[in-house]
Design a protein around this motif. Structure first.
Motif, PDB file in Angstrom:
ATOM      1  N   ASP A   3      95.208  -0.224  62.696  1.00  0.00           N
ATOM      2  CA  ASP A   3      95.089  -0.298  61.349  1.00  0.00           C
ATOM      3  C   ASP A   3      94.226   0.999  61.124  1.00  0.00           C
ATOM      4  O   ASP A   3      93.028   1.240  60.898  1.00  0.00           O
ATOM      5  CB  ASP A   3      93.892  -1.390  61.110  1.00  0.00           C
ATOM      6  CG  ASP A   3      94.519  -2.839  61.162  1.00  0.00           C
ATOM      7  OD1 ASP A   3      95.824  -2.846  60.983  1.00  0.00           O
ATOM      8  OD2 ASP A   3      93.897  -3.771  61.645  1.00  0.00           O
ATOM      9  N   MET A   4      95.082   1.667  60.532  1.00  0.00           N
ATOM     10  CA  MET A   4      94.705   2.967  60.084  1.00  0.00           C
ATOM     11  C   MET A   4      95.679   3.252  58.754  1.00  0.00           C
ATOM     12  O   MET A   4      96.250   2.794  58.341  1.00  0.00           O
ATOM     13  CB  MET A   4      95.091   4.342  60.907  1.00  0.00           C
ATOM     14  CG  MET A   4      94.349   4.690  62.026  1.00  0.00           C
ATOM     15  SD  MET A   4      94.607   6.231  62.608  1.00  0.00           S
ATOM     16  CE  MET A   4      95.674   5.635  64.099  1.00  0.00           C
ATOM     17  N   ASN A   5      94.966   4.494  57.977  1.00  0.00           N
ATOM     18  CA  ASN A   5      95.853   4.997  56.806  1.00  0.00           C
ATOM     19  C   ASN A   5      97.035   5.311  57.164  1.00  0.00           C
ATOM     20  O   ASN A   5      97.336   5.723  58.289  1.00  0.00           O
ATOM     21  CB  ASN A   5      95.102   5.909  56.479  1.00  0.00           C
ATOM     22  CG  ASN A   5      95.532   6.529  55.017  1.00  0.00           C
ATOM     23  OD1 ASN A   5      96.602   6.091  54.535  1.00  0.00           O
ATOM     24  ND2 ASN A   5      94.916   7.638  54.482  1.00  0.00           N
TER      25      ASN A   5
END
Length: 76
Positions: free
Chosen positions: A40-42
């Motif tokens: 869950d990252m940019n």
């Protein structure tokens, strides 16, 4: 070296570069898909990491093919 040999060498270089680009695109897309599901990252950071993985993976696969070719020449 005659004209036909030079043309074949030029076509070989062009095809080699096209294979490198295709390999880079495939590895980058696969790494992007796997990273999007696992982390869950940019999205921009994930895409940048995928591009780096694509570059390193392309270099590694080309090196692996060269190594296999040299080992094949060694045993033949």
């Amino acid at each position: 070296m005659n004209k036909d040999t030079a043309m074949i060498e030029i076509l070989g270089k062009i095809l080699s570069r096209l294979v490198n680009v295709a390999l880079f695109i495939i590895i980058t897309i696969l790494s992007l898909v796997f990273l999007r599901e696992a982390v869950d990252m940019n999205l921009a950071l994930t895409a940048l990491i995928s591009i780096v993985i694509g570059i390193v993976g392309t270099i590694a696969v080309r090196y692996l093919f060269t190594l296999v070719l040299k080992i094949g020449d060694l045993f033949s």
